[in-house]
Design a protein around this motif. Structure first.
Motif, PDB file in Angstrom:
ATOM      1  N   MET A 148       0.792  -1.218   0.000  1.00 42.27           N
ATOM      2  CA  MET A 148       0.000   0.000   0.000  1.00 42.27           C
ATOM      3  C   MET A 148       0.836   1.285   0.000  1.00 42.27           C
ATOM      4  SD  MET A 148      -3.282  -0.358  -0.336  1.00 42.27           S
ATOM      5  CE  MET A 148      -2.698  -1.454  -1.621  1.00 42.27           C
ATOM      6  N   PRO A 149       1.848   1.411   0.856  1.00 40.46           N
ATOM      7  CA  PRO A 149       2.609   2.675   0.839  1.00 40.46           C
ATOM      8  C   PRO A 149       3.209   2.988  -0.528  1.00 40.46           C
ATOM      9  CG  PRO A 149       3.108   1.435   2.824  1.00 40.46           C
ATOM     10  CD  PRO A 149       2.283   0.534   1.962  1.00 40.46           C
ATOM     11  N   PHE A 150       3.855   2.006  -1.155  1.00 44.64           N
ATOM     12  CA  PHE A 150       4.450   2.270  -2.459  1.00 44.64           C
ATOM     13  C   PHE A 150       3.374   2.516  -3.508  1.00 44.64           C
ATOM     14  CE2 PHE A 150       5.774   0.748  -6.650  1.00 44.64           C
ATOM     15  CZ  PHE A 150       6.889   1.540  -6.870  1.00 44.64           C
ATOM     16  N   GLY A 151       2.309   1.696  -3.497  1.00 45.31           N
ATOM     17  CA  GLY A 151       1.256   1.859  -4.495  1.00 45.31           C
ATOM     18  C   GLY A 151       0.578   3.214  -4.408  1.00 45.31           C
ATOM     19  N   ILE A 152       0.281   3.666  -3.198  1.00 48.54           N
ATOM     20  CA  ILE A 152      -0.356   4.970  -3.023  1.00 48.54           C
ATOM     21  C   ILE A 152       0.601   6.087  -3.415  1.00 48.54           C
ATOM     22  CG2 ILE A 152      -1.267   6.552  -1.275  1.00 48.54           C
ATOM     23  CD1 ILE A 152      -2.395   4.075   0.153  1.00 48.54           C
ATOM     24  N   PHE A 153       1.861   5.950  -3.051  1.00 47.17           N
ATOM     25  CA  PHE A 153       2.852   6.957  -3.446  1.00 47.17           C
ATOM     26  C   PHE A 153       2.949   7.047  -4.971  1.00 47.17           C
ATOM     27  CE2 PHE A 153       7.192   8.186  -4.535  1.00 47.17           C
ATOM     28  CZ  PHE A 153       7.356   9.343  -3.781  1.00 47.17           C
ATOM     29  N   TRP A 154       2.944   5.886  -5.637  1.00 45.03           N
ATOM     30  CA  TRP A 154       3.061   5.836  -7.104  1.00 45.03           C
ATOM     31  C   TRP A 154       1.850   6.487  -7.769  1.00 45.03           C
ATOM     32  CZ3 TRP A 154       6.890   3.656 -10.287  1.00 45.03           C
ATOM     33  CH2 TRP A 154       6.538   3.464 -11.630  1.00 45.03           C
ATOM     34  N   MET A 155       0.634   6.100  -7.350  1.00 46.52           N
ATOM     35  CA  MET A 155      -0.575   6.602  -7.995  1.00 46.52           C
ATOM     36  C   MET A 155      -0.848   8.054  -7.616  1.00 46.52           C
ATOM     37  SD  MET A 155      -1.351   4.179  -9.910  1.00 46.52           S
ATOM     38  CE  MET A 155      -2.694   5.156 -10.593  1.00 46.52           C
ATOM     39  N   ARG A 156      -0.544   8.439  -6.406  1.00 41.63           N
ATOM     40  CA  ARG A 156      -0.734   9.837  -6.025  1.00 41.63           C
ATOM     41  C   ARG A 156       0.159  10.754  -6.849  1.00 41.63           C
ATOM     42  NH1 ARG A 156       2.475  14.117  -3.644  1.00 41.63           N
ATOM     43  NH2 ARG A 156       1.032  15.538  -2.583  1.00 41.63           N
ATOM     44  N   ALA A 157       1.390  10.292  -7.166  1.00 44.17           N
ATOM     45  CA  ALA A 157       2.298  11.085  -8.001  1.00 44.17           C
ATOM     46  C   ALA A 157       1.702  11.323  -9.383  1.00 44.17           C
ATOM     47  CB  ALA A 157       3.643  10.371  -8.126  1.00 44.17           C
ATOM     48  N   HIS A 158       0.914  10.375  -9.887  1.00 46.46           N
ATOM     49  CA  HIS A 158       0.253  10.577 -11.183  1.00 46.46           C
ATOM     50  C   HIS A 158      -0.916  11.542 -11.044  1.00 46.46           C
ATOM     51  CE1 HIS A 158      -1.819   9.726 -14.972  1.00 46.46           C
ATOM     52  NE2 HIS A 158      -2.910   9.581 -14.236  1.00 46.46           N
ATOM     53  N   PHE A 159      -1.791  11.292 -10.077  1.00 39.41           N
ATOM     54  CA  PHE A 159      -3.013  12.091  -9.972  1.00 39.41           C
ATOM     55  C   PHE A 159      -2.726  13.541  -9.616  1.00 39.41           C
ATOM     56  CE2 PHE A 159      -5.020   7.857  -8.996  1.00 39.41           C
ATOM     57  CZ  PHE A 159      -5.765   7.792 -10.171  1.00 39.41           C
ATOM     58  N   VAL A 160      -1.722  13.785  -8.794  1.00 39.65           N
ATOM     59  CA  VAL A 160      -1.452  15.142  -8.361  1.00 39.65           C
ATOM     60  C   VAL A 160      -0.934  16.005  -9.505  1.00 39.65           C
ATOM     61  CG1 VAL A 160       0.983  14.936  -7.664  1.00 39.65           C
ATOM     62  CG2 VAL A 160      -0.573  16.411  -6.347  1.00 39.65           C
ATOM     63  N   ASN A 161      -0.417  15.374 -10.570  1.00 43.40           N
ATOM     64  CA  ASN A 161       0.102  16.120 -11.715  1.00 43.40           C
ATOM     65  C   ASN A 161      -0.938  16.339 -12.807  1.00 43.40           C
ATOM     66  OD1 ASN A 161       2.854  16.627 -10.994  1.00 43.40           O
ATOM     67  ND2 ASN A 161       3.270  14.449 -11.285  1.00 43.40           N
ATOM     68  N   MET A 162      -2.157  15.858 -12.602  1.00 49.04           N
ATOM     69  CA  MET A 162      -3.218  16.120 -13.562  1.00 49.04           C
ATOM     70  C   MET A 162      -3.657  17.588 -13.471  1.00 49.04           C
ATOM     71  SD  MET A 162      -4.101  13.380 -15.385  1.00 49.04           S
ATOM     72  CE  MET A 162      -2.328  13.330 -15.639  1.00 49.04           C
ATOM     73  N   PRO A 163      -3.938  18.246 -14.591  1.00 53.93           N
ATOM     74  CA  PRO A 163      -4.328  19.669 -14.547  1.00 53.93           C
ATOM     75  C   PRO A 163      -5.654  19.875 -13.807  1.00 53.93           C
ATOM     76  CG  PRO A 163      -4.618  18.754 -16.755  1.00 53.93           C
ATOM     77  CD  PRO A 163      -3.879  17.733 -15.970  1.00 53.93           C
ATOM     78  N   ASP A 164      -5.731  20.920 -13.011  1.00 59.03           N
ATOM     79  CA  ASP A 164      -6.952  21.229 -12.260  1.00 59.03           C
ATOM     80  C   ASP A 164      -8.113  21.564 -13.184  1.00 59.03           C
ATOM     81  OD1 ASP A 164      -5.580  20.822  -9.905  1.00 59.03           O
ATOM     82  OD2 ASP A 164      -5.051  22.945  -9.665  1.00 59.03           O
ATOM     83  N   ALA A 165      -7.802  22.086 -14.376  1.00 60.18           N
ATOM     84  CA  ALA A 165      -8.870  22.430 -15.318  1.00 60.18           C
ATOM     85  C   ALA A 165      -9.676  21.205 -15.721  1.00 60.18           C
ATOM     86  CB  ALA A 165      -8.275  23.093 -16.560  1.00 60.18           C
ATOM     87  N   LEU A 166      -9.039  20.046 -15.728  1.00 55.43           N
ATOM     88  CA  LEU A 166      -9.733  18.805 -16.075  1.00 55.43           C
ATOM     89  C   LEU A 166     -10.816  18.504 -15.045  1.00 55.43           C
ATOM     90  CD1 LEU A 166      -9.503  16.441 -18.167  1.00 55.43           C
ATOM     91  CD2 LEU A 166      -8.127  15.264 -16.460  1.00 55.43           C
ATOM     92  N   ASP A 167     -10.493  18.650 -13.770  1.00 55.76           N
ATOM     93  CA  ASP A 167     -11.477  18.405 -12.710  1.00 55.76           C
ATOM     94  C   ASP A 167     -12.582  19.457 -12.733  1.00 55.76           C
ATOM     95  OD1 ASP A 167      -9.839  16.334 -12.011  1.00 55.76           O
ATOM     96  OD2 ASP A 167      -8.852  17.415 -10.379  1.00 55.76           O
ATOM     97  N   GLU A 168     -12.208  20.708 -12.952  1.00 50.89           N
ATOM     98  CA  GLU A 168     -13.196  21.779 -12.967  1.00 50.89           C
ATOM     99  C   GLU A 168     -14.193  21.586 -14.101  1.00 50.89           C
ATOM    100  OE1 GLU A 168     -10.921  25.312 -13.224  1.00 50.89           O
ATOM    101  OE2 GLU A 168     -10.061  25.139 -11.204  1.00 50.89           O
ATOM    102  N   ALA A 169     -13.721  21.188 -15.273  1.00 51.62           N
ATOM    103  CA  ALA A 169     -14.622  20.970 -16.407  1.00 51.62           C
ATOM    104  C   ALA A 169     -15.567  19.807 -16.123  1.00 51.62           C
ATOM    105  CB  ALA A 169     -13.809  20.687 -17.669  1.00 51.62           C
ATOM    106  N   ALA A 170     -15.055  18.742 -15.511  1.00 53.26           N
ATOM    107  CA  ALA A 170     -15.900  17.588 -15.207  1.00 53.26           C
ATOM    108  C   ALA A 170     -16.943  17.937 -14.152  1.00 53.26           C
ATOM    109  CB  ALA A 170     -15.036  16.431 -14.731  1.00 53.26           C
ATOM    110  N   ARG A 171     -16.579  18.731 -13.165  1.00 53.11           N
ATOM    111  CA  ARG A 171     -17.537  19.107 -12.119  1.00 53.11           C
ATOM    112  C   ARG A 171     -18.604  20.049 -12.661  1.00 53.11           C
ATOM    113  NH1 ARG A 171     -12.693  19.035  -8.624  1.00 53.11           N
ATOM    114  NH2 ARG A 171     -12.979  17.359  -7.080  1.00 53.11           N
TER     115      ARG A 171
END
Length: 274
Positions: A148-171
């Motif tokens: 879990m620690p490595f997996g969460i660290f790995w996936m969080r590194a991907h999600f945190v680099n996604m542009p905020d505009a993508l989330d705003e448009a979806a919301r």
């Protein structure tokens, strides 16, 4: 121009050195496995008459057929659960950013420092009290938690680099957290998810210590977990031991070669965004 040429040749020389350091030990084990059983061959010495039957003998001696099924069961149980939980937790920490998510992430990062050797004894007594000692679930449950620690660290590194505009448009379009995760972020995270699955598959297949300590029945261990018993029985038969080692690492090597594009794609993705 001269400096660029020097850097180019220096980089190539470094790659050749790293490749040699990686490949030469494997070639040495392979050539050793082809020598007559009971002999003590020199490193990288090709035998006059290769004994390919050593692989068959090692496969039967170590009961690798049963271990192959056991390792497959453990990998199928561990990897999907670890990937799903890590992806969902990484999304929650990296995108939703709920109160306390930063401290929770730091707690998982602290989990990366915990060595398997330091927790295997408490795990033994815990699983003994739970009644799952000497079963395959004695390997599955700890591995899911330890990944879990490595997996969460790995996936969080991907999600945190996604542009905020993508989330705003979806919301704006009415997407809630679940649809935002399932329809927007998961499709974009396929390279990171696939590479995480490959890494965890190799780690699970090569897991040695936990399988050796928590499971007494050799046929219920992983392929690598049987290497200890195989080594103890055939410690003086170096070619047979080398043949068994090749058979144990071959499946994970094949998986890595087949899915190396996903790992490279995930690393490049992180490099361009970082």
């Amino acid at each position: 121009m001269i400096r660029s040429t020097r850097e180019l040749y220096a980089g190539r020389a470094l790659l050749v050195i790293v490749m040699a350091v990686t490949i030469v030990p494997f070639l040495s084990i392979f050539t050793t496995a082809l020598h007559p059983s009971g002999s003590v061959p020199a490193p990288l010495e090709w035998p006059a008459q290769p004994h390919w039957g050593n692989f068959v003998e090692a496969f039967e001696a170590a009961n690798l057929g049963a271990l192959l099924g056991s390792s497959t069961f453990i990998a199928v149980a561990v990897v999907p659960a670890s990937v799903i939980l890590s992806t969902m937790a990484g999304f929650a920490i990296g995108v939703l950013r709920f109160p306390g998510s930063r401290w929770l992430f730091m707690l998982f990062v602290f989990g990366l420092t915990l060595p398997f050797t330091g927790i295997v004894v408490p795990l033994y007594y815990l699983e003994r009290d739970m009644g799952i000692l000497n079963t395959r679930f004695a390997i599955v449950l700890p591995l899911v938690a330890l990944y879990m620690p490595f997996g969460i660290f790995w996936m969080r590194a991907h999600f945190v680099n996604m542009p905020d505009a993508l989330d705003e448009a979806a919301r704006i379009d009415g997407a809630g957290p679940w649809n935002l995760f399932r329809l927007v972020h998961v499709p974009l995270a396929r390279p990171a998810i696939a590479s995480l699955a490959v890494v965890l598959s190799v780690w699970t297949w090569n897991q040695f210590l936990i399988a050796l300590v928590l499971v007494e029945e050799p046929s219920r261990r992983t392929m690598a977990g049987a290497l200890g018993a195989f080594q103890g029985q055939y410690v003086w038969d170096i070619p047979l031991l080398a043949a068994g080692t090749i058979l144990i690492i071959l499946p994970s090597l094949i998986v890595f070669v087949l899915f190396q594009r996903h790992i490279i794609a995930a690393l490049l993705e992180g490099g361009f965004k970082g």
